[in-house]
Scaffold this motif. Structure first.
Motif, PDB file in Angstrom:
ATOM      1  N   ALA A  12       1.298   2.045   0.108  1.00  0.00           N
ATOM      2  CA  ALA A  12       1.791   3.327   0.633  1.00  0.00           C
ATOM      3  C   ALA A  12       1.710   4.390  -0.448  1.00  0.00           C
ATOM      4  CB  ALA A  12       3.240   3.167   1.097  1.00  0.00           C
ATOM      5  N   LYS A  13       1.922   5.621  -0.020  1.00  0.00           N
ATOM      6  CA  LYS A  13       2.028   6.681  -1.034  1.00  0.00           C
ATOM      7  C   LYS A  13       3.347   7.422  -0.875  1.00  0.00           C
ATOM      8  CE  LYS A  13      -0.947   9.569   1.761  1.00  0.00           C
ATOM      9  NZ  LYS A  13      -2.273  10.032   1.980  1.00  0.00           N
ATOM     10  N   GLY A  50       7.055   5.145  13.462  1.00  0.00           N
ATOM     11  CA  GLY A  50       5.790   5.820  13.708  1.00  0.00           C
ATOM     12  C   GLY A  50       6.015   7.168  14.358  1.00  0.00           C
ATOM     13  N   LEU A  51       7.271   7.504  14.595  1.00  0.00           N
ATOM     14  CA  LEU A  51       7.600   8.814  15.161  1.00  0.00           C
ATOM     15  C   LEU A  51       7.616   9.826  14.016  1.00  0.00           C
ATOM     16  CD1 LEU A  51       8.610  10.123  17.898  1.00  0.00           C
ATOM     17  CD2 LEU A  51      10.872  10.070  16.862  1.00  0.00           C
ATOM     18  N   CYS A  52       7.102  10.995  14.287  1.00  0.00           N
ATOM     19  CA  CYS A  52       6.954  11.961  13.200  1.00  0.00           C
ATOM     20  C   CYS A  52       7.426  13.335  13.656  1.00  0.00           C
ATOM     21  CB  CYS A  52       5.481  11.978  12.782  1.00  0.00           C
ATOM     22  SG  CYS A  52       5.212  12.625  11.141  1.00  0.00           S
ATOM     23  N   ASN A  53       8.732  13.574  13.597  1.00  0.00           N
ATOM     24  CA  ASN A  53       9.262  14.923  13.839  1.00  0.00           C
ATOM     25  C   ASN A  53      10.559  15.078  13.038  1.00  0.00           C
ATOM     26  OD1 ASN A  53      11.674  14.335  15.433  1.00  0.00           O
ATOM     27  ND2 ASN A  53      10.284  13.730  17.072  1.00  0.00           N
ATOM     28  N   GLY A  73      -0.378   5.684   9.542  1.00  0.00           N
ATOM     29  CA  GLY A  73      -0.996   6.872   8.961  1.00  0.00           C
ATOM     30  C   GLY A  73      -0.366   8.189   9.347  1.00  0.00           C
ATOM     31  N   LYS A  74       0.826   8.142   9.932  1.00  0.00           N
ATOM     32  CA  LYS A  74       1.509   9.385  10.331  1.00  0.00           C
ATOM     33  C   LYS A  74       1.936  10.158   9.077  1.00  0.00           C
ATOM     34  CE  LYS A  74       1.212   8.577  14.648  1.00  0.00           C
ATOM     35  NZ  LYS A  74       2.182   8.087  15.595  1.00  0.00           N
ATOM     36  N   ASP A  95      -0.840   3.241   5.951  1.00  0.00           N
ATOM     37  CA  ASP A  95      -1.768   3.157   7.090  1.00  0.00           C
ATOM     38  C   ASP A  95      -1.515   1.908   7.935  1.00  0.00           C
ATOM     39  OD1 ASP A  95      -3.089   5.512   6.586  1.00  0.00           O
ATOM     40  OD2 ASP A  95      -4.524   4.584   5.207  1.00  0.00           O
ATOM     41  N   HIS A  96      -0.704   0.968   7.425  1.00  0.00           N
ATOM     42  CA  HIS A  96      -0.427  -0.246   8.199  1.00  0.00           C
ATOM     43  C   HIS A  96       0.274   0.097   9.512  1.00  0.00           C
ATOM     44  CE1 HIS A  96      -1.701  -3.138   5.273  1.00  0.00           C
ATOM     45  NE2 HIS A  96      -0.865  -2.704   4.359  1.00  0.00           N
ATOM     46  N   TYR A  97       0.055  -0.746  10.535  1.00  0.00           N
ATOM     47  CA  TYR A  97       0.796  -0.611  11.785  1.00  0.00           C
ATOM     48  C   TYR A  97       2.223  -1.098  11.555  1.00  0.00           C
ATOM     49  CZ  TYR A  97      -3.840  -0.149  13.954  1.00  0.00           C
ATOM     50  OH  TYR A  97      -5.094   0.248  14.284  1.00  0.00           O
TER      51      TYR A  97
END
Lengths: 114, 140
Positions: A12-13, A50-53, A73-74, A95-97
């Motif tokens: 990850a980063k 994986g939600l991105c808000n 990758g979100k 990027d992993h699921y």
């Protein structure tokens, strides 16, 4: 497991919070539904989603989460990162699921909180 | 604390990205007042779900939070459509939220049940077409 070790295990980063990298966590919660996170997170201090808000960061704040890991990758936008900075919540992106992310951390000894 | 302190917030119904600001402010204030972290967590979760509900269903409203020696009391008042069937609304998984709300991570039918789960008292007063007032208490 420290946030730094999670970052390395997940390829990850850091999007924010390298200075928080030595914080240690034992329990992790994963979900895309924030109401479920609020209901069941318990003593978990890391959130995989994986939600991105912006409500992801708000939810994390209410629960004293120390690190959010975005999967698939979100990438959160600058507003979300500013919110995380304001609350000192580390943000990682991989990027992993989600299943793979959970599996890797489980192998490293992390557990669900409930 | 010998006196009761009250904080009041106006919730903007148009801006989902700002939902949670009032809950965040209350969380910080309770921390400064030295309230236990357990109680703060319960208040934060319950109020945040209520705040989100106000934005999703009622185009905003007002929240007042009072802190006394023995409890934190939250009163959430909106002028939204009202809740036609409270028993149904209290069931986990029952939701009338729109699909776009679900894609934001809410509207899974957990809001009211979560508010009940994390508070010691909760009362819903609702009138169809006029609005809803929810009063929640967390004991200290």
């Amino acid at each position: 497991m420290t946030i730094r070790e999670m970052k390395e295990a997940l390829d990850a980063k850091f999007l924010y919070g390298e200075e928080l990298a030595d914080l240690d966590a034992q329990f992790v919660f994963s979900a895309d539904m924030m109401s479920d996170v609020l209901a069941y997170c318990g003593k978990c201090s890391v959130l995989i989603t994986g939600l991105c808000n912006p409500q992801v960061v708000r939810t994390a704040e209410m629960l004293d989460i120390v690190c959010i890991i975005f999967v698939r990758g979100k990438l959160p936008d600058e507003n979300m990162l500013a919110l995380a900075r304001g609350k000192s919540i580390a943000v990682l992106a991989t990027d992993h699921y989600m299943f793979t992310t959970c599996g890797i951390l489980y192998e490293h000894g992390l557990r669900g909180g409930a | 604390m010998s006196e009761q302190l009250t904080f009041t917030y106006t919730i903007d119904g148009d801006d989902f990205t700002r939902a949670g600001e009032a809950s965040s402010s209350v969380k910080n204030k309770l921390k400064m007042l030295g309230v236990s972290s357990d109680a703060i967590r319960k208040v934060a979760i319950a109020m945040y779900e209520g705040e989100i509900n106000m934005v999703i269903h009622a185009e905003g409203g007002t929240i007042s939070v009072s802190v006394s020696d023995d409890a934190v009391t939250m009163v959430l008042a909106d002028r939204g459509p009202g809740i036609p069937d409270i028993d149904k609304a209290m069931q986990e998984g029952y939701s009338t939220a729109r699909e776009d709300v679900r894609s934001l991570g809410f509207g899974a039918g957990m809001g009211l049940p979560n508010m009940k789960r994390f508070t010691d008292e909760m009362q819903i007063d609702t009138v169809i077409g006029e609005g809803t007032t929810i009063t929640m208490k967390v004991y200290l």
